[in-house]
Design an enzyme around this catalytic site. Structure first.
Site, PDB file in Angstrom:
ATOM      1  N   GLY A 125      48.642 145.180  50.740  1.00 42.96           N
ATOM      2  CA  GLY A 125      47.383 144.639  50.232  1.00 42.96           C
ATOM      3  C   GLY A 125      46.673 143.826  51.306  1.00 42.96           C
ATOM      4  N   TYR A 138      38.233 139.774  34.734  1.00 39.69           N
ATOM      5  CA  TYR A 138      38.276 139.711  36.200  1.00 39.69           C
ATOM      6  C   TYR A 138      36.975 139.096  36.743  1.00 39.69           C
ATOM      7  CZ  TYR A 138      38.953 141.151  41.075  1.00 39.69           C
ATOM      8  OH  TYR A 138      39.089 141.155  42.455  1.00 39.69           O
TER       9      TYR A 138
HETATM   10  N1  LIG Z   1      40.882 145.345  46.765  1.00 36.52           N
HETATM   11  C1  LIG Z   1      39.606 145.038  46.651  1.00 36.52           C
HETATM   12  O1  LIG Z   1      38.717 145.908  46.714  1.00 36.52           O
HETATM   13  C2  LIG Z   1      39.205 143.629  46.454  1.00 36.52           C
HETATM   14  C3  LIG Z   1      40.121 142.628  46.242  1.00 36.52           C
HETATM   15  N2  LIG Z   1      39.700 141.340  46.048  1.00 36.52           N
HETATM   16  C4  LIG Z   1      40.648 140.261  45.847  1.00 36.52           C
HETATM   17  O2  LIG Z   1      41.481 140.187  46.984  1.00 36.52           O
HETATM   18  C5  LIG Z   1      42.762 139.699  46.631  1.00 36.52           C
HETATM   19  C6  LIG Z   1      43.812 140.624  47.133  1.00 36.52           C
HETATM   20  O3  LIG Z   1      43.546 141.888  46.618  1.00 36.52           O
HETATM   21  P1  LIG Z   1      44.372 143.195  47.008  1.00 36.52           P
HETATM   22  O4  LIG Z   1      45.161 142.967  48.226  1.00 36.52           O
HETATM   23  O5  LIG Z   1      43.426 144.323  46.963  1.00 36.52           O
HETATM   24  O6  LIG Z   1      45.287 143.306  45.733  1.00 36.52           O
HETATM   25  P2  LIG Z   1      46.838 143.652  45.576  1.00 36.52           P
HETATM   26  O7  LIG Z   1      47.021 143.957  44.138  1.00 36.52           O
HETATM   27  O8  LIG Z   1      47.253 144.624  46.596  1.00 36.52           O
HETATM   28  O9  LIG Z   1      47.501 142.258  45.926  1.00 36.52           O
HETATM   29  C7  LIG Z   1      47.428 141.202  45.066  1.00 36.52           C
HETATM   30  C8  LIG Z   1      48.599 140.310  45.353  1.00 36.52           C
HETATM   31  O10 LIG Z   1      48.623 139.274  44.371  1.00 36.52           O
HETATM   32  C9  LIG Z   1      49.947 139.125  43.953  1.00 36.52           C
HETATM   33  N3  LIG Z   1      50.087 138.599  42.604  1.00 36.52           N
HETATM   34  C10 LIG Z   1      49.664 139.161  41.471  1.00 36.52           C
HETATM   35  N4  LIG Z   1      50.026 138.411  40.432  1.00 36.52           N
HETATM   36  C11 LIG Z   1      50.717 137.353  40.917  1.00 36.52           C
HETATM   37  C12 LIG Z   1      51.370 136.242  40.345  1.00 36.52           C
HETATM   38  N5  LIG Z   1      51.412 136.058  39.023  1.00 36.52           N
HETATM   39  N6  LIG Z   1      51.968 135.340  41.142  1.00 36.52           N
HETATM   40  C13 LIG Z   1      51.949 135.501  42.464  1.00 36.52           C
HETATM   41  N7  LIG Z   1      51.355 136.537  43.063  1.00 36.52           N
HETATM   42  C14 LIG Z   1      50.755 137.461  42.305  1.00 36.52           C
HETATM   43  C15 LIG Z   1      50.520 140.521  43.998  1.00 36.52           C
HETATM   44  O11 LIG Z   1      51.910 140.421  44.021  1.00 36.52           O
HETATM   45  P3  LIG Z   1      52.811 141.614  43.429  1.00 36.52           P
HETATM   46  O12 LIG Z   1      52.999 142.538  44.570  1.00 36.52           O
HETATM   47  O13 LIG Z   1      54.026 140.869  43.015  1.00 36.52           O
HETATM   48  O14 LIG Z   1      52.074 142.240  42.317  1.00 36.52           O
HETATM   49  C16 LIG Z   1      49.905 141.055  45.277  1.00 36.52           C
HETATM   50  O15 LIG Z   1      50.663 140.757  46.387  1.00 36.52           O
HETATM   51  C17 LIG Z   1      42.742 139.527  45.110  1.00 36.52           C
HETATM   52  O16 LIG Z   1      42.448 138.199  44.776  1.00 36.52           O
HETATM   53  C18 LIG Z   1      41.601 140.438  44.681  1.00 36.52           C
HETATM   54  O17 LIG Z   1      41.058 140.017  43.472  1.00 36.52           O
HETATM   55  C19 LIG Z   1      38.384 141.007  46.103  1.00 36.52           C
HETATM   56  C20 LIG Z   1      37.456 141.949  46.336  1.00 36.52           C
HETATM   57  C21 LIG Z   1      37.768 143.336  46.510  1.00 36.52           C
HETATM   58  C1  LIG Z   2      33.561 158.893  41.247  1.00 34.68           C
HETATM   59  C2  LIG Z   2      33.939 157.682  40.486  1.00 34.68           C
HETATM   60  C3  LIG Z   2      34.589 157.839  39.166  1.00 34.68           C
HETATM   61  C4  LIG Z   2      33.656 156.531  40.992  1.00 34.68           C
HETATM   62  C5  LIG Z   2      33.995 155.265  40.363  1.00 34.68           C
HETATM   63  C6  LIG Z   2      33.965 154.201  41.382  1.00 34.68           C
HETATM   64  C7  LIG Z   2      34.527 152.888  40.863  1.00 34.68           C
HETATM   65  C8  LIG Z   2      35.960 153.101  40.431  1.00 34.68           C
HETATM   66  C9  LIG Z   2      34.409 151.860  41.980  1.00 34.68           C
HETATM   67  C10 LIG Z   2      32.953 151.644  42.369  1.00 34.68           C
HETATM   68  C11 LIG Z   2      32.812 150.224  42.805  1.00 34.68           C
HETATM   69  C12 LIG Z   2      34.229 149.741  42.874  1.00 34.68           C
HETATM   70  C13 LIG Z   2      34.544 148.292  42.969  1.00 34.68           C
HETATM   71  C14 LIG Z   2      35.751 147.803  42.503  1.00 34.68           C
HETATM   72  C15 LIG Z   2      36.708 148.685  41.784  1.00 34.68           C
HETATM   73  C16 LIG Z   2      36.385 150.187  41.856  1.00 34.68           C
HETATM   74  C17 LIG Z   2      34.897 150.437  41.714  1.00 34.68           C
HETATM   75  C18 LIG Z   2      34.419 149.928  40.366  1.00 34.68           C
HETATM   76  C19 LIG Z   2      36.047 146.315  42.539  1.00 34.68           C
HETATM   77  C20 LIG Z   2      35.606 145.762  41.209  1.00 34.68           C
HETATM   78  C21 LIG Z   2      37.534 146.050  42.767  1.00 34.68           C
HETATM   79  C22 LIG Z   2      37.867 144.596  42.773  1.00 34.68           C
HETATM   80  C23 LIG Z   2      36.857 143.705  43.333  1.00 34.68           C
HETATM   81  O1  LIG Z   2      37.137 142.528  43.485  1.00 34.68           O
HETATM   82  C24 LIG Z   2      35.509 144.148  43.659  1.00 34.68           C
HETATM   83  C25 LIG Z   2      35.321 145.640  43.690  1.00 34.68           C
HETATM   84  C26 LIG Z   2      33.844 145.992  43.660  1.00 34.68           C
HETATM   85  C27 LIG Z   2      33.584 147.453  43.715  1.00 34.68           C
END
Ligand SMILES: NC(=O)C1=CN([C@@H]2O[C@H](COP(=O)(O)OP(=O)(O)OC[C@H]3O[C@@H](n4cnc5c(N)ncnc54)[C@H](OP(=O)(O)O)[C@@H]3O)[C@@H](O)[C@H]2O)C=CC1
Ligand SMILES: CC(C)=CCC[C@@H](C)[C@H]1CC[C@H]2C3=C(CC[C@]12C)[C@@]1(C)CCC(=O)C[C@@H]1CC3
Length: 311
Positions: free
Chosen positions: A24, A204
């Site tokens: 992540g 969320y």
């Molecule tokens: N991916 C994206 O597109 C985006 C992500 N974010 C934010 O970025 C951050 C990281 O996201 P991302 O790396 O994608 O997500 P992941 O799900 O890959 O990572 C999230 C992490 O949070 C940990 N976690 C979840 N629940 C708990 C808990 N109860 N206690 C301690 N740790 C916990 C998970 O641990 P475990 O492995 O144990 O589940 C994991 O390591 C999040 O805050 C997410 O909301 C923001 C914008 C976009």
């Molecule tokens: C073809 C098809 C079914 C497309 C769907 C796309 C969506 C699943 C993505 C479009 C924008 C994305 C997005 C996130 C999740 C996946 C989408 C909704 C987040 C909400 C994930 C977590 C965040 O913190 C922000 C991301 C913004 C954009």
């Protein structure tokens, strides 16, 4: 979840005999921080120790001389958060960078109507970068009696910050607190009257807006020592760590607490950081902060009473 030099980082879960490293944003950030400066001490705060060890080994394979420790914390449990805070205070005198990165979005569902109407509107790019109104989630209640998304994404971090406050507030060398929000944070999904988002289906968005509000209040209460950053939708964890790493390099006093710092990627694949003003009023941030102080008081009292009963 937390991370950083002389501080903490991302958790991993699931009971598995040979845990895989979860790639992540947290792990990508650790890799990028060590590439930037391999002299830092990293403490990875994770809910599952097996996966924490796997993450540590993976980091050491790239940076063999790195100083990396691990710590257990489950943000969805106040008891675990308090134990982790006690452990941090025993291990360290100061935390220079605290990355609060853990966040969950359980059982996401796409609202097809919003998706289809967004697809054929002028808001299509906005929809794909923020996911605004597109996703709903099914939340549940934790053993502490709180909404899981709220406790994991907001309240667990809040209690932890307050519990380790003495390690963060040093007059001569202030710490930086970097809390991962999201472009999905939405004012209309949040209500001060239902800040746990018991009634809605966008827990969320609500929790990330709550993070934005709290960052402003914490910054005021902690004498300008808190800064927030946020991600947009991330194509890879490496890209998602862009703003986190950028903030590591900045002088906190030059950052504006009312801005969010977004990790962005251009059409050509170049990463960059963009700052945008948050859509909030400082008055609401203060009201919310006060409500959380009250909730903290109640829940910690309940926790210590239940622990007394077991003695
Ligand atoms: N991916 C994206 O597109 C985006 C992500 N974010 C934010 O970025 C951050 C990281 O996201 P991302 O790396 O994608 O997500 P992941 O799900 O890959 O990572 C999230 C992490 O949070 C940990 N976690 C979840 N629940 C708990 C808990 N109860 N206690 C301690 N740790 C916990 C998970 O641990 P475990 O492995 O144990 O589940 C994991 O390591 C999040 O805050 C997410 O909301 C923001 C914008 C976009
Ligand atoms: C073809 C098809 C079914 C497309 C769907 C796309 C969506 C699943 C993505 C479009 C924008 C994305 C997005 C996130 C999740 C996946 C989408 C909704 C987040 C909400 C994930 C977590 C965040 O913190 C922000 C991301 C913004 C954009």
């Amino acid at each position: 979840m937390i991370d950083g030099p002389s501080s903490l980082q991302s958790p991993q879960g699931h009971h598995n005999s040979s845990p895989k490293v979860r790639r992540g944003i947290g792990l990508a950030l650790c890799e990028r921080l060590l590439t930037e400066d391999d002299q830092i001490h990293l403490c990875l705060a994770c809910r599952n120790m097996q996966r924490a060890k796997a993450a540590r080994i993976s980091l050491l394979s790239l940076h063999p001389a790195a100083d990396i420790s691990i710590l257990q914390v489950n943000l969805g449990s106040l008891k675990s958060v308090c134990q982790a805070a006690t452990e941090v205070k025993q291990r360290y005198r100061q935390v220079d960078f605290l990355y609060l990165n853990a966040g969950i979005m359980p059982n996401p569902c796409i609202n097809l109507k919003v998706f289809l109407s967004g697809l054929f509107s002028r808001k299509v790019i906005h929809m794909f970068t923020t996911g605004e109104g597109l996703l709903t989630q099914k939340d549940q209640i934790t053993d502490d009696g709180l909404q899981e998304v709220f406790e994991t994404n907001v309240f667990g971090h809040f209690v932890l910050i307050r519990a380790i406050e003495p390690l963060l507030c040093h007059v001569d060398s202030p710490s930086q607190l970097i809390w991962t929000s999201s472009s999905n944070a939405r004012k209309s999904a949040f209500s001060l009257l239902d800040y746990q988002h018991i009634q809605g289906q966008e827990s969320y968005s609500s929790s990330k807006y709550a993070t934005d509000l709290l960052s402003v209040a914490l910054n005021r209460h902690f004498n300008q020592q808190i800064r927030i950053f946020t991600n947009s939708f991330t194509i890879t964890p490496y890209n998602g760590a862009e703003a986190l790493l950028w903030l590591f390099r900045q002088k906190p006093e030059l950052l504006d607490p009312l801005l969010k710092y977004h990790s962005c990627t251009s059409g050509l694949g170049n990463n960059y950081v963009e700052s945008r003003k948050m859509n909030l009023e400082e008055e609401s941030s203060e009201l919310f902060y006060q409500k959380l102080l009250e909730l903290e008081k109640q829940t910690l009292k309940k926790l210590s009473e239940s622990e007394e009963e077991y003695k």
